[in-house]
Design a protein around this motif. Structure first.
Motif: not given
Length: 300
Positions: A157-180
């Motif tokens: 759901v958060l990914a959908a919110i981020v995209l719908l509010t105008g944020e682009p998909i970047t390579w940094r998205w993969v960093l969410l996995a090690p963060t979690l």
């Protein structure tokens, strides 16, 4: 003195010596730390299966079922947006405040619920503890894994919110996995601490909501940390940057929100260093602390 008394007149051996001869151990004896970790690893399939069962059963009596895994953090975010975004107009201080707020709320709730539910991990499972022999650390780990499964649902759901509010998909998205991953290790250690404390201080679960609410306001979930810094001395502001939930929230925002990059509370390198530090310190420290109380759990 009783252990040194002769228990077998024929052999002249004490009870302790007889126990060593026949490989007997004291019931509930705490094993060495390495052996305890090995036993816990052997129960990994039980832990994962038990956590899945807990998720399935926790919402089975509600009409919307597991949809509440998504609706609960969304409802919290909506309430906070109404108060802090619209009424207090914090959206003026933060680019893309909706995505900023939802990221903070979702990540913080993961730590909040794991720590709070950990206070009842022992006392809520006394029947199992007294009936079965297994490493008790499996229980706080299960608590954290239950919350992790709910968080992963929320991340969609958060990914959908981020995209719908105008944020682009970047390579940094993969960093969410090690963060979690780092946050999960931190939460496991923290949950083990609250589980041991809660096993003795049953009133702790009544105090935890106040503790977690205070922690929420100090973690940059609802408004920029810069607003807090303005009212703190320099040394207190520096300590604030070490706040574990703030570190993990900022790492998640760094991964997902391109608009937040200029406003990070610290450099990405420092945030990753702090995230690793807290995962190791709390993960290892919480495990050792819980292990030291192993023989106390389930006893009156």
């Amino acid at each position: 003195m009783a252990d040194t008394a002769v228990a077998d007149p024929e052999s002249g051996l004490s009870r302790a010596q007889l126990a060593r001869r026949y490989g007997l151990r004291v019931a509930g004896e705490r094993p060495p730390l390495a052996e305890y970790a090995r036993r816990l690893w052997a129960y990994r399939h039980f832990i994962t299966a038990y956590s899945r069962a807990k998720v399935a059963s926790s919402l089975s009596n509600t009409q919307l079922g597991q949809l509440w895994q998504v609706l609960t953090p969304l409802t919290n975010a909506a309430v906070y947006y109404l108060i802090f975004g619209l009424i207090l107009a914090q959206h003026r201080n933060v680019p893309n405040f909706i995505a900023y707020l939802c990221t903070g709320v979702f990540i913080f709730i993961f730590t909040q619920t794991a720590a709070s539910n950990g206070t009842n991990a022992i006392n809520g499972n006394l029947g199992m503890i007294r009936a079965l022999q297994f490493p008790r650390a499996a229980l706080p780990i299960t608590v954290t894994l239950v919350q992790l499964q709910q968080l992963l649902m929320s991340m969609v759901v958060l990914a959908a919110i981020v995209l719908l509010t105008g944020e682009p998909i970047t390579w940094r998205w993969v960093l969410l996995a090690p963060t979690l991953l780092l946050q999960t290790v931190f939460n496991i250690g923290l949950t083990m601490v609250t589980a041991r404390l809660g096993s003795k201080a049953t009133d702790l679960k009544q105090i935890m909501p106040f503790v977690m609410r205070t922690w929420l306001y100090a973690s940059g979930v609802l408004y920029p940390v810069a607003l807090i810094r303005e009212h703190l001395p320099g040394w207190a502001a520096n300590i604030l940057e070490w706040n574990p939930p703030l570190v993990f929230i900022e790492l998640a925002r760094y991964a997902l929100l391109d608009s937040h990059q200029p406003n990070l509370v610290s450099s990405p390198l420092k945030l990753w260093s702090l995230g690793l530090f807290w995962a190791v310190v709390m993960g290892v420290g919480g495990f050792v602390y819980f292990w030291r109380g192993e023989k106390e759990y389930g006893r009156g």
